[in-house]
Design a protein around this motif. Structure first.
Motif, short mmCIF file in Angstrom:
data_model
loop_
_atom_site.label_atom_id
_atom_site.label_comp_id
_atom_site.label_asym_id
_atom_site.label_seq_id
_atom_site.Cartn_x
_atom_site.Cartn_y
_atom_site.Cartn_z
N LEU A 180 -4.14 -8.82 3.37
CA LEU A 180 -5.41 -8.28 2.89
C LEU A 180 -6.35 -7.99 4.06
CD1 LEU A 180 -6.06 -10.48 -0.28
CD2 LEU A 180 -5.36 -8.07 -0.20
N LEU A 181 -6.29 -8.82 5.10
CA LEU A 181 -7.11 -8.59 6.29
C LEU A 181 -6.71 -7.28 6.97
CD1 LEU A 181 -9.41 -10.01 7.72
CD2 LEU A 181 -7.74 -11.19 9.13
N GLU A 182 -5.41 -7.04 7.11
CA GLU A 182 -4.93 -5.78 7.68
C GLU A 182 -5.32 -4.60 6.77
OE1 GLU A 182 -0.85 -7.21 9.95
OE2 GLU A 182 -0.83 -6.97 7.76
N MET A 183 -5.19 -4.81 5.48
CA MET A 183 -5.53 -3.77 4.52
C MET A 183 -7.01 -3.41 4.64
SD MET A 183 -4.97 -3.78 0.37
CE MET A 183 -3.28 -4.32 0.46
N LEU B 115 0.86 -1.18 0.00
CA LEU B 115 0.00 0.00 0.00
C LEU B 115 0.89 1.23 0.00
CD1 LEU B 115 -2.99 -0.20 2.54
CD2 LEU B 115 -3.07 -0.10 0.06
N LEU B 116 0.50 2.23 -0.77
CA LEU B 116 1.25 3.48 -0.84
C LEU B 116 0.39 4.62 -0.34
CD1 LEU B 116 2.70 3.16 -4.46
CD2 LEU B 116 3.78 2.48 -2.31
N MET C 259 -7.66 -1.02 7.35
CA MET C 259 -6.81 0.19 7.32
C MET C 259 -7.66 1.46 7.27
SD MET C 259 -3.56 0.99 6.97
CE MET C 259 -2.60 2.38 6.48
N PRO C 260 -7.44 2.38 8.23
CA PRO C 260 -8.15 3.66 8.12
C PRO C 260 -7.59 4.46 6.94
CG PRO C 260 -6.67 3.66 10.01
CD PRO C 260 -6.60 2.29 9.40
N ASP C 261 -8.43 5.27 6.34
CA ASP C 261 -8.05 6.14 5.23
C ASP C 261 -7.61 5.35 3.99
OD1 ASP C 261 -7.95 8.68 4.16
OD2 ASP C 261 -5.86 8.99 4.70
N LEU C 262 -8.22 4.16 3.80
CA LEU C 262 -7.96 3.35 2.62
C LEU C 262 -8.75 3.90 1.44
CD1 LEU C 262 -6.64 0.73 1.50
CD2 LEU C 262 -8.75 -0.47 2.16
N ASP C 263 -8.14 3.93 0.27
CA ASP C 263 -8.80 4.36 -0.96
C ASP C 263 -10.16 3.66 -1.07
OD1 ASP C 263 -8.54 5.46 -3.91
OD2 ASP C 263 -9.12 3.35 -4.07
N THR D 186 -8.27 13.40 -1.11
CA THR D 186 -8.76 12.29 -1.92
C THR D 186 -9.69 11.43 -1.07
OG1 THR D 186 -6.89 10.90 -1.31
CG2 THR D 186 -6.67 12.20 -3.34
N ASP D 187 -10.35 10.49 -1.71
CA ASP D 187 -11.23 9.56 -1.00
C ASP D 187 -10.41 8.39 -0.47
OD1 ASP D 187 -13.53 11.07 -1.55
OD2 ASP D 187 -13.70 10.17 -3.53
N GLY D 188 -9.51 8.68 0.46
CA GLY D 188 -8.61 7.70 1.03
C GLY D 188 -7.21 7.91 0.51
N SER D 189 -6.27 8.14 1.42
CA SER D 189 -4.91 8.46 0.96
C SER D 189 -4.03 7.22 0.76
CB SER D 189 -4.24 9.44 1.93
OG SER D 189 -4.16 8.88 3.21
#
Length: 144
Positions: free
Chosen positions: A112-115, A20-21, A118-122, A31-34
């Motif tokens: 993927l579970l952590e992703m 993730l970047l 993730m707060p502020d995920l696209d 943006t809608d999630g950084s």
């Protein structure tokens, strides 16, 4: 109306974690999630996979170690003037990224579970994860 095509990738390292970047706020503003997966808009005249490889190289200086597999297509309608078709792939990669800091300012390797948590995920990555795409991967990780 302008039509654009974007290519993105869930890049998995040998440990089974995904890249993730964090987008540069100077370039992308609000943006809608950084936090997003690697990718960007295509250059007309080049194939989708050539564009995906170029975006990965530009943003991370990494090369793929597997052939990308298309996993999801999204329509993103932005008002009455822009329609973006976003194609997301999954592929393997090795090494640690060297970021183009004008594009992205930080990176993380996550399951993927952590992703998914993730707060502020696209919002478009979140949609893919919530739709159950890559569900076999998520199921395997939640049973660990």
């Amino acid at each position: 109306m302008t039509l654009q095509v974007g290519v993105k990738a869930f890049l998995k390292n040998p440990e089974g974690k995904y890249l993730l970047l964090k987008r540069s706020p100077a370039k992308y503003g609000k943006t809608d999630g950084s936090w997003d997966i690697v990718g960007g808009r295509i250059d007309a005249g080049s194939t989708l996979l050539e564009n995906l490889r170029r975006e990965i190289k530009e943003e991370t200086r990494l090369d793929l170690t597997s052939e990308p597999k298309l996993v999801f297509a999204q329509d993103i309608l932005r008002g009455n003037d822009k329609h973006v078709v976003r194609l997301s792939y999954v592929a393997d990669i090795s090494g640690d990224p060297i970021l183009d800091l004008e594009e992205n300012v930080e990176y993380k390797w996550l399951s993927l579970l952590e992703m998914k948590g993730m707060p502020d995920l696209d919002i478009y990555v979140k949609e893919i994860l919530e739709q159950g795409i890559l569900a076999e991967e998520l199921a395997a990780q939640s049973s660990l």
